[in-house]
Design an enzyme around this catalytic site. Structure first.
Site, PDB file in Angstrom:
ATOM      1  CG  ASP A  87      52.105 -14.084  40.635  1.00 39.95           C
ATOM      2  OD1 ASP A  87      52.141 -15.258  40.207  1.00 39.95           O
ATOM      3  OD2 ASP A  87      52.049 -13.810  41.848  1.00 39.95           O
ATOM      4  CE  LYS A  89      49.854  -8.913  39.079  1.00 46.29           C
ATOM      5  NZ  LYS A  89      50.877  -8.659  40.112  1.00 46.29           N
TER       6      LYS A  89
END
Length: 214
Positions: A139, A121
């Site tokens: 996220d 991420k």
């Protein structure tokens, strides 16, 4: 409604109403963004932005942070969630960045993930925001609302979510769409009580369609 129609409607609405959305983290270069994103895990952008000015003043470069200590970093970030782990990761990241990359943040997903504290991420955020590359960081906001809206099909992991979104969103808006989803999840499609009454994408939302009939 087909999945293609759902994507088209949602992306068109975001484009018309949110435009060129950007990260709310404050930074001036890829190194500062990398520090901010590592700090932002399970912490608000507001708190990170309150913390980073002192860090950037004390450690303006990866080399400066690498020459510092974990304890010094900890003292500057102790108001952030999980400061012990993040202090160690920041120092390790800086050491490796200085030693292996000449202090330059790499523009490569695999190389970014070789840095301590940098997962997929975070690497995707750096690629999208610092280097303007097509990327979809997933996220908690992105994972939650894309499943809730119905853009992805009950995905179980961030990677599965990322792959479905990348497959369906044009590359030229992919990185911007990431910010649209975050802002929508942060301010409108909130976790506990989504604000459906003020949501502009209701016509394409599976959650709203299902619950409006109850």
């Amino acid at each position: 409604m087909t999945q293609k129609e759902r994507y088209k409607g949602v992306l068109r609405w975001f484009s018309e109403h949110l435009g060129l959305a950007e990260t709310e983290l404050h930074y001036r270069n890829p190194y500062e963004l990398l520090v901010a994103v590592i700090l932002s895990a399970q912490c608000t952008d507001k708190r990170v932005n309150m913390t980073t000015p002192a860090i950037f003043e004390r450690f303006p470069t990866p080399e400066a942070m690498a020459a510092g200590s974990v304890d010094e970093i900890y003292e500057l970030i102790k108001s952030i969630s999980y400061p012990n782990n993040k202090a160690r990761n920041l120092h390790g990241m800086a050491v490796k960045l200085a030693a292996d990359f000449g202090g330059v943040v790499p523009e490569d997903m695999e190389l970014l993930q070789s840095l301590p504290g940098v997962g997929r991420k975070t690497a995707n955020v750096i690629m999208a925001v610092a280097f303007n590359r097509p990327a979809m960081p997933v996220d908690t906001h992105v994972f939650r609302i894309t499943n809730r809206i119905g853009l992805v099909n009950n995905t179980k992991t961030p990677l599965e979510t990322e792959r479905q979104l990348v497959e369906n969103i044009p590359a030229d808006v992919l990185s911007t769409a990431h910010h649209w989803f975050i802002l929508h999840g942060r301010y409108v499609c909130t976790a506990r009580k989504p604000k459906c009454g003020e949501c502009g994408i209701r016509p394409w939302c599976k959650f709203f369609s299902k619950n409006s009939r109850i």
